[in-house]
Write a protein that holds these residues in place. Structure first.
Motif, PDB file in Angstrom:
ATOM      1  N   LEU A  16      57.059 -33.988  22.608  1.00  0.00           N
ATOM      2  CA  LEU A  16      56.077 -32.901  22.500  1.00  0.00           C
ATOM      3  C   LEU A  16      56.390 -31.779  23.482  1.00  0.00           C
ATOM      4  CD1 LEU A  16      52.902 -35.082  22.034  1.00  0.00           C
ATOM      5  CD2 LEU A  16      53.744 -33.388  20.392  1.00  0.00           C
ATOM      6  N   TRP A  17      56.884 -32.124  24.671  1.00  0.00           N
ATOM      7  CA  TRP A  17      57.297 -31.094  25.637  1.00  0.00           C
ATOM      8  C   TRP A  17      58.371 -30.206  25.021  1.00  0.00           C
ATOM      9  CZ3 TRP A  17      62.285 -30.525  27.538  1.00  0.00           C
ATOM     10  CH2 TRP A  17      62.448 -29.580  28.561  1.00  0.00           C
ATOM     11  N   LYS A  18      59.353 -30.801  24.368  1.00  0.00           N
ATOM     12  CA  LYS A  18      60.426 -30.038  23.734  1.00  0.00           C
ATOM     13  C   LYS A  18      59.894 -29.185  22.585  1.00  0.00           C
ATOM     14  CE  LYS A  18      64.398 -28.782  21.893  1.00  0.00           C
ATOM     15  NZ  LYS A  18      65.090 -27.559  22.395  1.00  0.00           N
ATOM     16  N   LEU A  19      59.047 -29.769  21.742  1.00  0.00           N
ATOM     17  CA  LEU A  19      58.520 -29.028  20.591  1.00  0.00           C
ATOM     18  C   LEU A  19      57.682 -27.830  21.041  1.00  0.00           C
ATOM     19  CD1 LEU A  19      57.566 -32.105  18.391  1.00  0.00           C
ATOM     20  CD2 LEU A  19      59.325 -30.403  17.843  1.00  0.00           C
ATOM     21  N   GLN A  20      56.872 -28.012  22.080  1.00  0.00           N
ATOM     22  CA  GLN A  20      56.047 -26.917  22.579  1.00  0.00           C
ATOM     23  C   GLN A  20      56.908 -25.834  23.224  1.00  0.00           C
ATOM     24  OE1 GLN A  20      55.087 -25.838  25.873  1.00  0.00           O
ATOM     25  NE2 GLN A  20      53.542 -24.421  25.072  1.00  0.00           N
ATOM     26  N   ALA A 295      65.648 -38.716  28.989  1.00  0.00           N
ATOM     27  CA  ALA A 295      66.876 -38.174  29.577  1.00  0.00           C
ATOM     28  C   ALA A 295      67.589 -37.235  28.614  1.00  0.00           C
ATOM     29  CB  ALA A 295      67.809 -39.317  29.981  1.00  0.00           C
ATOM     30  N   ILE A 296      67.547 -37.551  27.324  1.00  0.00           N
ATOM     31  CA  ILE A 296      68.309 -36.790  26.331  1.00  0.00           C
ATOM     32  C   ILE A 296      67.625 -35.469  25.973  1.00  0.00           C
ATOM     33  CG2 ILE A 296      69.091 -36.804  23.928  1.00  0.00           C
ATOM     34  CD1 ILE A 296      69.472 -39.847  24.237  1.00  0.00           C
ATOM     35  N   ILE A 297      66.329 -35.536  25.704  1.00  0.00           N
ATOM     36  CA  ILE A 297      65.622 -34.373  25.152  1.00  0.00           C
ATOM     37  C   ILE A 297      65.678 -33.143  26.073  1.00  0.00           C
ATOM     38  CG2 ILE A 297      63.311 -33.524  24.568  1.00  0.00           C
ATOM     39  CD1 ILE A 297      64.703 -34.992  22.285  1.00  0.00           C
TER      40      ILE A 297
END
Length: 406
Positions: A16-20, A295-297
């Motif tokens: 969700l951090w990445k999507l936002q 770690a990846i995102i």
């Protein structure tokens, strides 16, 4: 667009951090979420296992895409229900989730399709399992066939240990239904590798390989856990090796699943051993791994939403190019509650360090009490990820920030 994330752990927080961050206009919901997730999404207090309530929520909120984080709802058929209601969802059906929920099924299809993996036999009788273990000799691997929260695999260094583990699972029911059937498997020597691939059932988009650390303590000591940390990238996993894994493992597995009438769409997670004879499958999971996702995102520079939406809506991945990655390194340190993994202590107040450049804290086992105090609510409490120019610098920054968690 409105997106619903099912789950409330560190993996879901990272996604969700990445999507936002990728699209601030995206309306994000999470069920049930957690206090960290609440900073980037609206949390709805519906447990991840309440499938009918989640179907109703997606309909009432007019959700465009639902993403399933944990394996348990996938095992119970959440994707089947959403598809039956005509709702777009990212994840495999109950039948396809058998790649994780039944290690014996997956071992069978791998051996039939000649996908590189360790030889193994499956057992429900303890005496038979012990005879099989003695035929292989120590070290030998004992695996629960069902879902065991990342704690169902034991590498036994002696026959006495193997017999104890077999008795614990088959006679004493230590892992419940998950251990009612077990695999006795040859030990593979080499480096472990986690490789995620987004797939529409035919094509794959491999993500950045990672390594995780399963043992509770430093020096590879202590019990297996759900994962105490991870790092990416992995120097051994060259682009040529990833291409070989795609050719010899990922695509043949998807083909075998289609042949068995269980086409797999969603996130296929290959747990691999890099042996002297090449990469071999340890196991598959049917969802993003935890804590590797954390770690990846943070290193993903291209879109996460585009491939997820392409799979969830059925449009397919053929029009999408490979994913782009930050050339730096990421290290994640898990901060766990006392007593984890056997009996974690819950309810302790938590103090988090001040935010630092290049450091992210993803909430996993946390909740906020009525008095507003952040408290522990699970064994793995937070995952602290640092991104830096080198693995060494990222590790130091991650450990420094993790040591500031009280």
């Amino acid at each position: 667009m409105k997106l619903l994330m099912v789950g409330g752990g560190g993996r879901e927080h990272a996604l969700l951090w990445k999507l936002q961050r990728e699209n601030p206009a995206l309306e994000l919901l999470a069920a049930p979420g957690n206090p960290g997730i609440a900073e980037v999404a609206r949390c709805v207090p519906i447990p991840a296992g309440e499938v009918e309530a989640l179907v109703a929520l997606a309909a009432s909120e007019r959700v465009d895409i639902t993403v399933v984080g944990p394996e348990a709802p996938l095992a119970s058929g959440i994707v089947n229900r959403f598809v039956a209601e005509g709702q777009a969802i990212f994840g495999p059906t109950r039948e396809a989730a058998a790649v994780e929920t039944s290690k014996s099924f997956t071992k069978d299809i791998m051996l039939r399709a000649e996908i590189p993996t360790a030889r193994a036999t499956r057992h429900t009788d303890a005496a038979d399992a012990k005879r099989a273990a003695h035929r292989i000799g120590a070290p030998v691997v004992i695996k629960a066939s069902g879902l065991a929260g990342g704690k169902g695999v034991t590498v036994c260094g002696s026959m006495a240990e193997a017999e104890t583990v077999i008795d614990d699972m088959l006679l004493h029911g230590k892992l419940g239904d998950a251990g009612a059937e077990i695999l006795v498997e040859e030990f593979m020597e080499g480096e472990e590798l986690s490789l995620f691939a987004i797939t529409d059932g035919v094509s794959v988009l491999p993500m950045l390989p990672a390594q995780d650390h399963k043992r509770l303590l430093d020096g590879d000591r202590g019990p297996n856990t759900g994962g105490m940390g991870a790092y990416a990238p992995v120097s051994l996993a060259t682009p040529e090796m990833v291409a070989e894994i795609e050719r010899s493992i990922l695509l043949p597995t998807l083909s075998a699943m289609r042949e068995h009438g269980r086409p797999f769409a969603g996130l296929l997670y290959a747990g691999l051993m890099l042996t002297s004879k090449g990469p071999k499958v340890i196991e598959f999971n049917c969802r993003f791994g935890d804590p590797e996702t954390q770690a990846i995102i943070p290193l993903l520079q291209s879109s996460l939403l585009e491939p997820i939406a392409a799979v969830a809506t059925g449009s397919g991945l053929t029009s999408l190019g490979p994913m782009d990655w930050d050339p730096r390194a990421a290290v994640t340190t898990v901060v766990a509650a006392p007593g984890y993994p056997a009996s974690p202590r819950l309810g302790d107040p938590i103090e988090l360090p001040a935010s630092t450049e290049g450091v992210l804290i993803f909430h996993a086992g946390t909740n906020r009490a009525r008095d507003g105090v952040l408290r522990t609510a699970g064994g793995r409490v937070v995952a602290v990820t640092a991104v830096a120019e080198t693995i060494e610098a990222a590790r130091e920054a991650s450990r420094d920030a993790a040591s500031g968690v009280r």
